[in-house]
Design an enzyme around this catalytic site. Structure first.
Site, PDB file in Angstrom:
ATOM      1  N   CYS A   2       1.360  -2.662  -1.686  1.00 13.73           N
ATOM      2  CA  CYS A   2       1.747  -3.488  -0.550  1.00 13.73           C
ATOM      3  C   CYS A   2       3.200  -3.239  -0.193  1.00 13.73           C
ATOM      4  CB  CYS A   2       1.542  -4.958  -0.880  1.00 13.73           C
ATOM      5  SG  CYS A   2      -0.108  -5.327  -1.509  1.00 13.73           S
ATOM      6  N   ARG A  27       2.063   1.394   3.405  1.00  8.28           N
ATOM      7  CA  ARG A  27       1.794   0.932   2.045  1.00  8.28           C
ATOM      8  C   ARG A  27       0.615  -0.045   1.980  1.00  8.28           C
ATOM      9  NH1 ARG A  27       6.001   1.969  -1.572  1.00  8.28           N
ATOM     10  NH2 ARG A  27       5.099   0.397  -2.930  1.00  8.28           N
ATOM     11  N   TRP A  76      -2.389  -4.580   0.989  1.00 10.12           N
ATOM     12  CA  TRP A  76      -3.540  -3.732   0.665  1.00 10.12           C
ATOM     13  C   TRP A  76      -4.351  -4.511  -0.356  1.00 10.12           C
ATOM     14  CZ3 TRP A  76      -5.772  -1.333  -3.576  1.00 10.12           C
ATOM     15  CH2 TRP A  76      -6.674  -0.305  -3.304  1.00 10.12           C
ATOM     16  N   ASN A 102       3.539  -7.697  -4.987  1.00  7.11           N
ATOM     17  CA  ASN A 102       2.859  -6.410  -5.063  1.00  7.11           C
ATOM     18  C   ASN A 102       2.521  -6.179  -6.524  1.00  7.11           C
ATOM     19  OD1 ASN A 102       1.896  -3.853  -4.728  1.00  7.11           O
ATOM     20  ND2 ASN A 102       3.862  -2.902  -4.224  1.00  7.11           N
ATOM     21  N   GLY A 103       1.241  -5.947  -6.838  1.00  8.78           N
ATOM     22  CA  GLY A 103       0.827  -5.762  -8.230  1.00  8.78           C
ATOM     23  C   GLY A 103      -0.434  -6.549  -8.507  1.00  8.78           C
ATOM     24  N   GLU A 486      -8.828  19.756  -2.494  1.00  6.98           N
ATOM     25  CA  GLU A 486      -7.881  19.082  -1.615  1.00  6.98           C
ATOM     26  C   GLU A 486      -8.394  19.059  -0.176  1.00  6.98           C
ATOM     27  OE1 GLU A 486      -4.368  17.372   0.092  1.00  6.98           O
ATOM     28  OE2 GLU A 486      -5.475  17.185  -1.783  1.00  6.98           O
ATOM     29  N   LYS A 490      -9.025  15.705   1.996  1.00  9.65           N
ATOM     30  CA  LYS A 490      -8.359  15.450   3.276  1.00  9.65           C
ATOM     31  C   LYS A 490      -9.347  15.001   4.346  1.00  9.65           C
ATOM     32  CE  LYS A 490      -4.259  15.622   2.527  1.00  9.65           C
ATOM     33  NZ  LYS A 490      -4.734  14.972   1.315  1.00  9.65           N
ATOM     34  N   GLU A 493     -10.553  11.525   3.720  1.00 11.63           N
ATOM     35  CA  GLU A 493      -9.519  10.517   3.958  1.00 11.63           C
ATOM     36  C   GLU A 493      -9.358  10.190   5.434  1.00 11.63           C
ATOM     37  OE1 GLU A 493      -6.094  10.903   0.566  1.00 11.63           O
ATOM     38  OE2 GLU A 493      -6.270  12.576   1.959  1.00 11.63           O
ATOM     39  N   HIS A 509     -25.865  26.285  -9.286  1.00 10.58           N
ATOM     40  CA  HIS A 509     -26.287  25.421 -10.391  1.00 10.58           C
ATOM     41  C   HIS A 509     -26.650  24.022  -9.909  1.00 10.58           C
ATOM     42  CE1 HIS A 509     -25.339  28.423 -13.377  1.00 10.58           C
ATOM     43  NE2 HIS A 509     -24.139  28.577 -12.837  1.00 10.58           N
ATOM     44  N   LYS A 608      -0.468   4.371   0.871  1.00 13.17           N
ATOM     45  CA  LYS A 608       0.293   5.572   0.516  1.00 13.17           C
ATOM     46  C   LYS A 608       0.672   5.610  -0.955  1.00 13.17           C
ATOM     47  CE  LYS A 608       2.552   9.353   1.384  1.00 13.17           C
ATOM     48  NZ  LYS A 608       1.787  10.589   1.642  1.00 13.17           N
TER      49      LYS A 608
END
Length: 613
Positions: A2, A27, A76, A102-103, A486, A490, A493, A509, A608
């Site tokens: 946050c 954030r 968040w 935050n936490g 990656e 992306k 996301e 496989h 983020k």
């Protein structure tokens, strides 16, 4: 996760906090809220909104706000759905104590029960959050001293926190504290700011004090008192190394595009002043004090999360092939739970984190420190917790990265890993010739990246063609297998397309069962040591009518028979190819997301800096 902003001082317009909060929205953006002390009513006024900070701004409207101290928060969600009642700030029963947090308070249920046992069930909790109990605890412990009430509250907490507290009973104070969640104090000309991120204070000051774990600070308009384990500590004032302009969009529609286009500069910033091509070596000032210890290292553990984890996987290939050091790569969220075996004298532990605050990586770092191994970091944010906690390290110097989906931080991490590889390799058996080749190729990277970016329209056309598919595979081998991972991350996301990544040889496989005309594959296959193997893998997909996009090296026509959808990157040595091959994947994901009408800078459910486990 946050964003926290607080202020106490001569500034009397709380909208200053609103502007700062906008710069922290990356954030967290499920909800936003604020509270400020109104000297006219001698009470605290508060407002909240579900969604973006702009909605909070709309709710405040044109009304005149006067007062300080004030606190702001963008959330968040961890406990409780995004809603007005779950938005911060949270308040006690009396309406006198407001807190942003935050936490995670892991024992919040126990604390609620304890409070009601003490006060005969008089505490009424209105939210689903873990944070609300903190405001009630401060109320319970308050005896004419806000600092002591917050201290007593935090002594009961099990978990992590970055908090800021204001009270109408102590209108000349703002109390803040941290444990495992970043918090800093901005030292302004007319007062003090509290922020969870440097970008929150840059419009007002570059002078900051980074709080350490278990530190608590009492702020007034003219004084700062930092306590560490009940001992008054002389705060160390540091200067933020980047400017507010660097955290703006600069004419681009999105931060993600801006930061993708900045990569020639960010890569050069990572190696600037560090290359010594004539000696086939690099100079890393951050490692000088531990250089002798590094000569004796027989193994490296790399720990990271998300995109940084994929950088670590590529670093493993670099370090093993060119420095001759065995490397293990772990997810931060798994490392400390698997009872890792760390040799105190022969192991180095390397954390990779853009923010330097990633909770799972930090927890793993603490485990490594407890076992006495040499700890290193590759981080982008100067003064971050990982930067301070590790024995030595390398700063990316990539500048602020605001877009939630990492772009330039990833390529700067790979550049830093290439520098580390040369540094450790030259300590061992890397020849002068090999060192010269690598350092000369690193110097060329900004120009080669610019070539790719100058040809971005072709990638945009591919995005237009493939934007409607619901699924996609990303394939690569060796150095470019993590690049495939990656690339898949992306596009998940920022476009919400379902994508999976595999090593090219693993398709047969099992995953190849999904291939048909509606399931495309993006193959990362520059002309390298595994190119022919990738060609065989792609023949298998073509035989099953799967649409194919191939990324390969300029001048290589071998893949023309497989598809008409080709992306070309300039030639470089194999170990540096991921720095080039990832850029078209970033652009492809960006354009697909934009074409789908999504906010690529603020993907749903993501933030983020992941500061909770």
């Amino acid at each position: 996760m946050c964003g926290i902003i607080g202020y106490i001082g001569k500034q009397s317009d709380p909208r200053v906090g609103l502007e700062a909060l906008k710069r922290l929205e990356y954030r967290g953006y499920d909800s936003a809220g604020m509270a400020y002390y109104d000297p006219g009513t001698k009470k605290i006024s508060s407002e909240k909104a579900v969604g973006r900070v702009s909605l909070l701004e709309e709710k405040l409207g044109a009304r005149k706000l006067v007062g300080a101290p004030f606190i702001f928060h963008t959330r968040w969600a961890t406990h409780g759905v995004p809603s007005k009642k779950n938005a911060h700030p949270h308040v006690d029963c009396t309406g006198d104590f407001y807190i942003v947090h935050n936490g995670i308070v892991e024992n919040y249920r126990e604390l609620k029960q304890w409070l009601n046992e003490q006060d005969s069930g008089t505490h009424e909790f209105k939210s689903e959050t873990d944070t609300e109990v903190l405001a009630h605890l401060v109320e319970y412990f308050y005896k004419e001293n806000l600092l002591e009430a917050v201290q007593q509250t935090l002594n009961m907490v099990r978990g992590t926190y970055g908090i800021a507290v204001i009270s109408s009973r102590a209108p000349d104070e703002l109390v803040a504290a941290r444990l495992g969640s970043p918090l800093l104090i901005g030292v302004g000309q007319d007062g003090y700011f509290v922020s969870s991120d440097p970008s929150g204070v840059l419009a007002h000051t570059k002078q900051v004090v980074y709080l350490e774990d278990n530190e608590i600070v009492k702020l007034t308009s003219s004084d700062m008192k930092v306590l560490s384990k009940d001992t008054v500590k002389l705060p160390k004032v540091e200067e933020i190394e980047w400017d507010l302009e660097e955290a703006q969009k600069g004419g681009y529609e999105h931060f993600m595009l801006k930061e993708t286009m900045e990569q020639p500069e960010s890569i050069e910033s990572t190696f600037r002043g560090r290359l010594v091509p004539d000696e086939g070596n690099v100079k890393l000032g951050g490692l000088e004090l531990v250089a002798d210890k590094l000569k004796d290292i027989k193994k490296i553990h790399i720990v990271a999360c998300g995109t940084a984890y994929y950088a670590g996987m590529i670093g493993k290939y670099m370090l093993e092939e060119y420095a001759g050091i065995p490397v293990e790569v772990d997810l931060g969220s798994e490392f400390r739970y698997r009872k890792p075996i760390l040799n105190k004298k022969q192991t180095a532990f390397l954390c990779i984190s853009q923010s330097g605050e990633t909770a799972d990586t930090l927890a793993s770092l603490k485990e490594a420190k407890m076992k006495g191994v040499l700890t290193l970091g590759i981080v982008n944010v100067v003064g971050s917790t990982i930067a301070r906690e590790t024995d030595a390290g390398i700063y990316n110097h990539a500048g602020p990265e605001i877009g939630v989906a990492s772009t330039k931080a990833f390529t700067s991490q790979l550049t830093a890993l290439a520098l580390l590889t040369v540094f450790l390799g030259r300590q061992r058996n890397m020849s002068l010739t090999a060192g010269k080749e690598i350092t000369e190729e690193i110097k060329k990277l900004p120009k080669l990246v610019k070539e790719i970016l100058d040809d971005a329209d072709k990638i945009k056309k591919l995005a237009q063609k493939y934007k409607g598919y619901p699924n996609m595979f990303y394939l690569g081998r060796k150095y470019n297998y993590p690049v495939a991972m990656e690339g898949a991350l992306k596009i998940k996301e920022v476009s919400y397309m379902h994508a999976e990544s595999y090593a090219g040889g693993e398709m047969k496989h099992g995953p190849i069962a999904l291939i048909d005309k509606n399931f495309p594959t993006f193959a990362i296959m520059p002309r390298d040591s595994v190119f022919e193997k990738m060609m065989s893998n792609m023949e298998e997909i073509k035989a099953r009518s799967g649409p194919i996009i191939i990324m390969t090296t300029k001048g290589n026509n071998s893949a023309n028979s497989l598809t008409e959808d080709l992306v070309y990157i300039p030639e470089t040595i194999e170990m540096l190819s991921p720095i080039l091959s990832v850029i078209p994947l970033q652009l492809f994901a960006y354009h697909v997301g934009v074409m789908r009408g999504l906010n690529v800078d603020k993907p749903r459910n993501l933030a983020k800096s992941v500061t909770v486990e």
